[in-house]
Write an enzyme that holds these catalytic residues in place. Structure first.
Site, PDB file in Angstrom:
ATOM      1  N   ASP A   1       0.863  -1.179   0.000  1.00 29.14           N
ATOM      2  CA  ASP A   1       0.000   0.000   0.000  1.00 29.14           C
ATOM      3  C   ASP A   1       0.904   1.235   0.000  1.00 29.14           C
ATOM      4  O   ASP A   1       1.678   1.441   0.947  1.00 29.14           O
ATOM      5  CB  ASP A   1      -0.877  -0.023   1.268  1.00 29.14           C
ATOM      6  CG  ASP A   1      -2.210   0.660   1.055  1.00 29.14           C
ATOM      7  OD1 ASP A   1      -3.234   0.094   1.477  1.00 29.14           O
ATOM      8  OD2 ASP A   1      -2.212   1.755   0.445  1.00 29.14           O
TER       9      ASP A   1
ATOM     10  N   ASP B   1      -2.764   4.906  -2.361  1.00 29.65           N
ATOM     11  CA  ASP B   1      -3.722   5.521  -1.446  1.00 29.65           C
ATOM     12  C   ASP B   1      -4.117   6.941  -1.883  1.00 29.65           C
ATOM     13  O   ASP B   1      -3.248   7.779  -2.118  1.00 29.65           O
ATOM     14  CB  ASP B   1      -3.066   5.583  -0.048  1.00 29.65           C
ATOM     15  CG  ASP B   1      -4.008   6.036   1.020  1.00 29.65           C
ATOM     16  OD1 ASP B   1      -4.980   5.321   1.260  1.00 29.65           O
ATOM     17  OD2 ASP B   1      -3.778   7.111   1.595  1.00 29.65           O
TER      18      ASP B   1
ATOM     19  N   GLU C   1      -6.481   3.967  -5.542  1.00 29.54           N
ATOM     20  CA  GLU C   1      -7.635   4.228  -4.678  1.00 29.54           C
ATOM     21  C   GLU C   1      -8.040   5.662  -4.951  1.00 29.54           C
ATOM     22  O   GLU C   1      -7.242   6.582  -4.717  1.00 29.54           O
ATOM     23  CB  GLU C   1      -7.316   4.065  -3.192  1.00 29.54           C
ATOM     24  CG  GLU C   1      -8.585   4.096  -2.376  1.00 29.54           C
ATOM     25  CD  GLU C   1      -8.526   4.930  -1.112  1.00 29.54           C
ATOM     26  OE1 GLU C   1      -7.577   5.693  -0.952  1.00 29.54           O
ATOM     27  OE2 GLU C   1      -9.437   4.785  -0.283  1.00 29.54           O
TER      28      GLU C   1
ATOM     29  N   HIS D   1     -11.076  -1.971   4.348  1.00 27.11           N
ATOM     30  CA  HIS D   1     -10.837  -1.658   5.765  1.00 27.11           C
ATOM     31  C   HIS D   1     -11.445  -0.309   6.170  1.00 27.11           C
ATOM     32  O   HIS D   1     -11.337   0.096   7.333  1.00 27.11           O
ATOM     33  CB  HIS D   1      -9.330  -1.635   6.016  1.00 27.11           C
ATOM     34  CG  HIS D   1      -8.655  -0.560   5.237  1.00 27.11           C
ATOM     35  ND1 HIS D   1      -8.576  -0.550   3.855  1.00 27.11           N
ATOM     36  CD2 HIS D   1      -8.071   0.579   5.627  1.00 27.11           C
ATOM     37  CE1 HIS D   1      -7.969   0.525   3.448  1.00 27.11           C
ATOM     38  NE2 HIS D   1      -7.656   1.236   4.498  1.00 27.11           N
ATOM     39  N   ASP D   2     -12.050   0.381   5.200  1.00 26.63           N
ATOM     40  CA  ASP D   2     -12.642   1.698   5.491  1.00 26.63           C
ATOM     41  C   ASP D   2     -14.156   1.666   5.530  1.00 26.63           C
ATOM     42  O   ASP D   2     -14.784   2.713   5.737  1.00 26.63           O
ATOM     43  CB  ASP D   2     -12.255   2.707   4.396  1.00 26.63           C
ATOM     44  CG  ASP D   2     -10.798   3.079   4.418  1.00 26.63           C
ATOM     45  OD1 ASP D   2     -10.274   3.437   3.355  1.00 26.63           O
ATOM     46  OD2 ASP D   2     -10.179   2.985   5.504  1.00 26.63           O
TER      47      ASP D   2
HETATM   48  O1  TEU Z   1      -8.876   6.231   2.513  1.00 29.12           O
HETATM   49  C1  TEU Z   1      -9.340   7.403   1.851  1.00 29.12           C
HETATM   50  C2  TEU Z   1     -10.794   7.290   1.810  1.00 29.12           C
HETATM   51  O2  TEU Z   1     -11.400   7.304   0.777  1.00 29.12           O
HETATM   52  C3  TEU Z   1     -11.484   7.070   3.090  1.00 29.12           C
HETATM   53  O3  TEU Z   1     -10.583   7.187   4.146  1.00 29.12           O
HETATM   54  C4  TEU Z   1     -12.483   8.208   3.202  1.00 29.12           C
HETATM   55  O4  TEU Z   1     -11.958   9.321   2.527  1.00 29.12           O
HETATM   56  C5  TEU Z   1     -12.547   8.598   4.650  1.00 29.12           C
HETATM   57  O5  TEU Z   1     -12.924   7.447   5.351  1.00 29.12           O
HETATM   58  C6  TEU Z   1     -13.521   9.756   4.791  1.00 29.12           C
HETATM   59  O6  TEU Z   1     -14.833   9.266   4.506  1.00 29.12           O
HETATM   60  C7  TEU Z   1      -7.499   5.988   2.419  1.00 29.12           C
HETATM   61  C8  TEU Z   1      -7.219   4.783   3.302  1.00 29.12           C
HETATM   62  O7  TEU Z   1      -7.899   3.649   2.777  1.00 29.12           O
HETATM   63  C9  TEU Z   1      -7.697   5.117   4.686  1.00 29.12           C
HETATM   64  O8  TEU Z   1      -7.590   3.988   5.549  1.00 29.12           O
HETATM   65  C10 TEU Z   1      -6.848   6.265   5.204  1.00 29.12           C
HETATM   66  O9  TEU Z   1      -7.361   6.660   6.473  1.00 29.12           O
HETATM   67  C11 TEU Z   1      -6.911   7.468   4.249  1.00 29.12           C
HETATM   68  O10 TEU Z   1      -6.758   7.117   2.880  1.00 29.12           O
HETATM   69  C12 TEU Z   1      -5.774   8.423   4.553  1.00 29.12           C
HETATM   70  O11 TEU Z   1      -4.557   7.808   4.199  1.00 29.12           O
END
Ligand code: TEU
Length: 673
Positions: free
Chosen positions: A185, A291, A376, A447-448
């Site tokens: 990542d 990311d 992403e 994971h989000d």
């Molecule tokens: O996530 C970006 C993202 O799309 C989500 O975090 C969303 O923007 C956020 O939850 C607000 O709704 C990436 C990673 O997957 C995430 O785990 C990180 O926290 C984030 O970037 C920052 O690096």
């Protein structure tokens, strides 16, 4: 694309790729029907007139912001033959099933309650048995873990809690030996505030590292919350600016206050990132998930965000970076300088062994000439996604289009039940819109985001029969549509949301910050918790359940995050032992995919696209091998189409192909004649 101005019409905006995506996004967020935009009255409206008549609703500046945004993106996606027929050039990542591991919660090997690399190594046979072809690890680099590794302190060092550099080498070789590739990542929109680059920038803001970040002079105000340089808002609550007293500067952070945005306009920064990629390719890594990679280009001058857009998109300022003016140029350079193995590149320590359709393993393959680039891209729609990942573009290979996760008018935090007919509409719309020049990533969880079964079933997700049925429906859709499936750990076990009971159960700074913000705005303890619970990222981050014992066999210690699920029958051991389990359904589907080219490079043709609950499509290989996939999206019978076809049922919740489909029935058949 022709340049737009205030004389342009709304239909000219909709004809523009970015304009189409922005209008589709606005319609999706508001739940307004696209028919509004397609009627001639609205379509013929000139933008200058829209600015006048709509001023009360859209406020000042929206139209001019829109025009300048669109004029920054003159490209349009290549027109190519329908994706329904050709799949474009073959590539390993078009055939692969990816599996995302969240290392902190996969398997702990040393009893500290945190998952680690040796834990993953101990589970590689499990992943090989499931049949996945590429493992994606969420960040494992050195980090203070303010955002669980998405705040990197050293791009070349393995996080101590995760293990050693030698462990990573062993993990890479372990994957390759089993016919699986491995990607990491890459979080390069920002670094941790503890990265040496940022520390150097703070020590000497006017020195070379000062221009690695967005540092701006200003006045902190008596309480340090004076006037930040603009009105941008952080994704993790509050202003996107932090006052750095030692530097006497404001510093930009779109995410946490310890996640400092890198200035990609600085060619030295771009060179640094390219070198990090080259370093890991030489170590045998097969590519990266990048990311929030669409955020890396910020509009020069960092202008204030439009209030109307900010209200609509929840994050003021987002229009000035979500697809910035230099994004395509930066990605092309990164692919060329970072991801492409030069002729003189150091040969990697190992490379993946060929895995044959029957699953047996051949010799190691030569290293891929270009490491895979999976973007992403939060907020990016279909058209910009095509400009970012089209085969002719020389940028990314695939992007994640997050519109699949929430139906019109909903956001992640809303407590609602996801209608699977939206997944049907989204999938048909997406695949009908792209051409053979494009290729899509198929994902439903990560994971989000909350677990999809829980979004569909709500509190019924605890019913083992319904949980299993919906899991099979989701698996079948994700693994037989046209595109590359990205599974998230636990999906193969029908994982569901957690019955957290208080904010003390959660660990994610996004959840904790949002809760604190709600409370500071007057919400009660219970009210604030209820508001964040549906969308909390913690649901998907609890440890894997390997065994039917307390803690699931994840750790001998105290887990960093407690899962509160104790249902029986859904641990790895129980699922693997049950031929009718969700795990074995995934395993059989992945094997079917690998054995028949129709499921990768085959054309796709939807059946009864307008029908509710009946979701079906043909996949036909270039050699004419034809399959029919049928899914009943509802917990009620539905009328089947094509009842008279001569088929052989290969995989299904029943082998009898009746006139109607039972609730959540799934059937995959080979078609004859
Ligand atoms: O996530 C970006 C993202 O799309 C989500 O975090 C969303 O923007 C956020 O939850 C607000 O709704 C990436 C990673 O997957 C995430 O785990 C990180 O926290 C984030 O970037 C920052 O690096």
């Amino acid at each position: 694309m022709a340049r737009l101005d205030r004389k342009s019409r709304v239909r000219d905006v909709y004809a523009h790729p970015l304009g189409r995506d922005i209008i589709d996004k606005l319609l999706l967020h508001t739940g307004i029907s696209p028919r509004w935009i397609l009627n001639p009255v609205a379509g013929n409206l000139r933008l200058g007139r829209l600015d006048q008549v709509g001023r009360r609703a859209i406020g000042p500046g929206f139209v001019d912001t829109l025009i300048s945004l669109l004029n920054d993106h003159p490209d349009e996606p290549a027109r190519s033959e329908s994706a329904g027929t050709s799949a474009g050039e073959p590539a390993w990542w078009k055939e692969a099933v990816f599996y995302q591991v969240y290392p902190r919660s996969f398997q702990d090997s040393d009893g500290d309650g945190l998952g680690d690399l040796r834990g993953i190594i101990s589970r590689l046979d499990y992943l090989q048995d499931l049949g996945v072809d590429c493992v994606w690890l969420s960040p494992i680099f050195d980090s203070p873990n303010e955002d669980m590794g998405y705040d990197i302190r050293d791009y070349r060092r393995v996080m101590a809690e995760m293990g050693t550099s030698e462990d990573l080498d062993e993990l890479i070789e372990g994957c390759h030996e089993r016919g699986m590739r491995i990607i990491l990542d890459l979080v390069v929109n920002h670094t941790s505030a503890e990265h040496e680059w940022f520390r150097s920038a703070v020590d000497d803001p006017d020195g070379p590292y000062g221009d690695y970040y967005f540092l701006r002079r200003g006045e902190p105000g008596e309480d340090g919350t004076g006037a930040p340089p603009n009105n941008w808002v952080s994704f993790f609550s509050g202003s996107a600016w932090r006052w750095i007293p030692d530097a006497e500067r404001w510093a930009l952070h779109l995410f946490g206050p310890g996640q400092m945005d890198l200035n990609w306009a600085n060619p030295t920064v771009r060179g640094e990132v390219a070198e990090v990629v080259q370093f890991w390719l030489a170590r045998g890594i097969d590519g990266f998930r990048l990311d929030v990679i669409n955020y890396i280009s910020k509009r020069p001058g960092l202008p204030n965000g439009n209030e109307f857009i900010g209200r609509l998109m929840e994050f003021t300022g987002i229009e000035h970076y979500y697809v910035g003016p230099q994004l395509h140029a930066y990605l092309r350079e990164l692919r060329r300088r970072g991801f492409t193995r030069g002729a003189d590149a150091v040969a990697p320590s190992s490379s993946v062994r060929l895995r044959l359709p029957d699953g047996t393993l051949g010799d190691p393959l030569p290293p891929d000439p270009v490491g895979v680039m999976v973007g992403e891209t939060p907020g990016v729609g279909i058209e910009i996604g095509r400009l970012l990942s089209g085969a002719d573009r020389g940028e990314l290979d695939m992007v994640f289009n997050f519109d699949v996760l929430e139906p019109p008018g909903k956001v992640r935090w809303d407590d609602y039940r996801y209608d699977l007919n939206y997944l049907k509409d989204f999938s048909e719309g997406y695949l009908d819109r792209i051409g053979s020049n494009d290729w899509i990533a198929l994902f439903l969880e990560n994971h989000d985001n909350p677990r999809m079964i829980s979004k569909v079933l709500g509190p019924d997700d605890h019913d083992p029969g319904l949980r299993t049925a919906v899991a099979r429906v989701l698996a079948t859709i994700q693994l037989t549509l046209r595109g590359t499936p990205f599974l998230y750990q636990g999906q193969e076990l029908a994982a569901i949301n957690q019955d957290f009971t208080s904010i003390g159960d959660l660990r994610d700074l996004e959840s904790l910050n949002r809760y604190a913000e709600l409370r500071s705005n007057g919400a009660t303890v219970g009210g604030a918790f209820d508001e964040i619970l549906p969308g909390a990222r913690d649901h998907a981050r609890v440890p894997m359940r390997w065994e039917p014992v307390d803690g699931g066999g994840f750790t001998d210690g105290t887990p960093w995050l407690h899962g509160v699920e104790d249902s029986t029958g859904f641990t790895v051991a129980e699922q693997r032992a049950d031929p009718e389990s969700v795990f074995n359904w995934y395993r059989d589907l992945i094997r079917l995919r690998r054995q028949h080219e129709a499921f990768t490079y085959g054309s796709i043709e939807f059946v009864a696209p307008g029908a509710r609950d009946y979701f079906a499509w043909f996949r036909t290989s270039p050699a004419g091998d034809r399959w029919l996939i049928e899914v009943n999206l509802a917990d009620a019978p539905v009328q089947r189409r094509n009842g008279s076809l001569r088929v052989e049922v290969k995989l299904g919740t029943t082998t009898r192909r009746g006139v109607t489909m039972a609730p959540y029935e799934v059937m995959i058949s080979r078609v004859f004649g």
